[in-house]
Scaffold this active site. Sequence first.
Site, PDB file in Angstrom:
ATOM      1  N   TYR A 257     -47.067  26.643   0.223  1.00 49.13           N
ATOM      2  CA  TYR A 257     -47.215  27.797  -0.878  1.00 49.13           C
ATOM      3  C   TYR A 257     -45.735  27.739  -1.320  1.00 49.13           C
ATOM      4  O   TYR A 257     -44.847  27.902  -0.121  1.00 49.13           O
ATOM      5  CB  TYR A 257     -47.583  28.944  -0.543  1.00 49.13           C
ATOM      6  CG  TYR A 257     -47.343  30.289  -1.363  1.00 49.13           C
ATOM      7  CD1 TYR A 257     -46.399  31.088  -0.929  1.00 49.13           C
ATOM      8  CD2 TYR A 257     -47.916  30.601  -2.394  1.00 49.13           C
ATOM      9  CE1 TYR A 257     -46.004  32.226  -1.694  1.00 49.13           C
ATOM     10  CE2 TYR A 257     -47.598  31.467  -3.239  1.00 49.13           C
ATOM     11  CZ  TYR A 257     -46.724  32.285  -2.825  1.00 49.13           C
ATOM     12  OH  TYR A 257     -46.395  33.372  -3.653  1.00 49.13           O
TER      13      TYR A 257
ATOM     14  N   ASP B 168     -39.386  22.533   1.318  1.00 47.57           N
ATOM     15  CA  ASP B 168     -39.336  24.036   0.986  1.00 47.57           C
ATOM     16  C   ASP B 168     -39.031  24.834   2.147  1.00 47.57           C
ATOM     17  O   ASP B 168     -40.058  24.897   3.091  1.00 47.57           O
ATOM     18  CB  ASP B 168     -40.552  24.370   0.183  1.00 47.57           C
ATOM     19  CG  ASP B 168     -40.657  26.078   0.086  1.00 47.57           C
ATOM     20  OD1 ASP B 168     -41.735  26.567  -0.360  1.00 47.57           O
ATOM     21  OD2 ASP B 168     -39.500  26.628   0.749  1.00 47.57           O
TER      22      ASP B 168
ATOM     23  N   LYS C 216     -36.068  34.176   2.434  1.00 40.88           N
ATOM     24  CA  LYS C 216     -36.326  34.951   3.630  1.00 40.88           C
ATOM     25  C   LYS C 216     -34.780  35.402   4.546  1.00 40.88           C
ATOM     26  O   LYS C 216     -34.055  36.075   4.447  1.00 40.88           O
ATOM     27  CB  LYS C 216     -37.326  34.537   4.542  1.00 40.88           C
ATOM     28  CG  LYS C 216     -38.423  34.317   3.504  1.00 40.88           C
ATOM     29  CD  LYS C 216     -39.706  33.924   4.245  1.00 40.88           C
ATOM     30  CE  LYS C 216     -40.770  33.399   3.280  1.00 40.88           C
ATOM     31  NZ  LYS C 216     -41.782  34.870   3.288  1.00 40.88           N
TER      32      LYS C 216
HETATM   33  P1  KE4 Z   1     -40.895  34.562  -2.482  1.00 41.26           P
HETATM   34  O1  KE4 Z   1     -40.876  34.352  -3.983  1.00 41.26           O
HETATM   35  O2  KE4 Z   1     -42.065  35.486  -2.162  1.00 41.26           O
HETATM   36  O3  KE4 Z   1     -39.454  35.223  -1.946  1.00 41.26           O
HETATM   37  O4  KE4 Z   1     -41.029  32.999  -1.722  1.00 41.26           O
HETATM   38  C1  KE4 Z   1     -41.993  32.418  -2.014  1.00 41.26           C
HETATM   39  C2  KE4 Z   1     -42.217  31.341  -0.990  1.00 41.26           C
HETATM   40  C3  KE4 Z   1     -41.707  29.930  -0.950  1.00 41.26           C
HETATM   41  N1  KE4 Z   1     -41.936  29.039  -0.112  1.00 41.26           N
HETATM   42  C4  KE4 Z   1     -42.430  29.413   1.129  1.00 41.26           C
HETATM   43  C5  KE4 Z   1     -42.578  28.414   2.050  1.00 41.26           C
HETATM   44  C6  KE4 Z   1     -42.964  30.752   1.562  1.00 41.26           C
HETATM   45  O5  KE4 Z   1     -43.450  30.965   2.479  1.00 41.26           O
HETATM   46  C7  KE4 Z   1     -42.822  31.748   0.526  1.00 41.26           C
HETATM   47  C8  KE4 Z   1     -43.382  33.320   0.462  1.00 41.26           C
HETATM   48  N2  KE4 Z   1     -44.043  33.249   1.828  1.00 41.26           N
HETATM   49  C9  KE4 Z   1     -45.001  34.390   1.734  1.00 41.26           C
HETATM   50  C10 KE4 Z   1     -45.634  34.740   3.178  1.00 41.26           C
HETATM   51  N3  KE4 Z   1     -46.425  33.374   3.628  1.00 41.26           N
HETATM   52  C11 KE4 Z   1     -44.473  35.736   1.243  1.00 41.26           C
HETATM   53  C12 KE4 Z   1     -45.318  36.844   1.333  1.00 41.26           C
HETATM   54  C13 KE4 Z   1     -46.004  37.368   0.169  1.00 41.26           C
HETATM   55  O6  KE4 Z   1     -46.205  36.686  -0.848  1.00 41.26           O
HETATM   56  O7  KE4 Z   1     -45.938  38.623   0.142  1.00 41.26           O
END
Ligand code: KE4
Length: 431
Positions: free
Chosen positions: A150, A245, A273
């Site tokens: 993701y 990533d 994060k």
């Molecule tokens: P954000 O756009 O949510 O800040 O980051 C996206 C993203 C990109 N790459 C990786 C490896 C990530 O884990 C994430 C976001 N992770 C999820 C949790 N697995 C965010 C939680 C959510 O979507 O509410």
Amino acid sequence: MTQAVAMDTRKSQLLFERAQQVIPGGVNSPVRACKAVNSQPIFIERADAAWLYDVDGNAFVDYLGAWGPMILGHQHPRLMEAVEDAVRLSTSFGAPNALEVDIAELVVKMMPSIQMVRFVNSGTEACMSAVRLARAYTGRNMVIKFDGCYHGHADSFLIKAGSGLATLGISSSPGIPEELSRLTVSLPFNDLSVVEKAFKEHKEKIACIIVEPIMGNAGLIVPKEDYLSGLRELCTTNGALLIFDEVMTGFRVGAGGAQQKFKVTPDLTCLGKVIGGGLPVGAYGGKKEIMERVAPSGDVYQAGTLSGSPVAMAAGLAQLRVLQTPGAYERLEQKTAALADGIREIVEKGKVPAQVVHVTGMLCVFFNDKPVVDFESAKACNTERFAKMWQELLKNGVYWPPSQFESAFVSLEHGKRELDATLDAFKVALA
Ligand code: KE4
């Protein structure tokens, strides 16, 4: 530990009823709705160290860690003081400020593959900008990603993605033009032969591979020996960029992230994060010759009203500085390993068909009697059994991420009290 009495969740229920009238699904991010664990969301009022406190006065050991940012635990004094100091000087300028330079210099020092870095407001923005840059730099359009990974919710990534999509059983999202999704090839993780085949088939059309070096969005899946170095070699040979990533793993699994742990150097890295300390921050960076293509030094456009906001930079900078404390990552590894070993013991004693996987700061319990090495084997997990475990943990004062396709996060504030309380809860939840 005795079975907890039924929890009072009346205020959460009232808030959730109101929220569902005015916010889709009552939440601002799908996984928080706790649908996959057949539960209603608990509304959190405050958090401190390793603990969450909900609006009904219930307390939980926190394994969400806000999905990764809260590596120091909640309300770390150095972070809170930095934010309080910054916010007194206003919340945003829209013009450069010194904190942006300080945190950029620190990121460059901590992750040597990053010679230049651009700050944005989320992991999604970091990943979509890095892919746009790779497409511009190589003059190619296709992207290779991996099933269950993701990279945020930008159109090109919502193909066989993990995290909330896997949680809701949506493999790709409506609203993405066929013409665009054709440019993304999603392949099984941990298999170099399919990547080699894809390069042969699409030759010089592939701009980049984007990969979570340790998958954290299909549960926790570690790369096989030589897998990441194999991806590195395939990208170099075929003139494509390798994008790590590290939004989740960056400055969590070690001081230099997964790239330092596995000694593989990507061309670009996406961060988020931990570097925001809980405030909205993402970043992408890499080799100077690539990053200089980004406007205004180059012609690849990317912008953001609140990028580099002083309050967010203050939070991230304070957190990264505290993480420089000697022994911080060794302590985090000890805490995570102790928890994983404790759960493994309960699993083995109870002959529970489950796998417990951990890396520094992250762990996952897969309900599968076989090792989980890719998205297919993750999807074969017993998600109903996971849901039952999740509900029992919550009733017993432990807030675990509400999906089999997520990772749990440990902070430097998880101590013996939290570990003992957590293992007591697992003894009930896995019985
Ligand atoms: P954000 O756009 O949510 O800040 O980051 C996206 C993203 C990109 N790459 C990786 C490896 C990530 O884990 C994430 C976001 N992770 C999820 C949790 N697995 C965010 C939680 C959510 O979507 O509410």
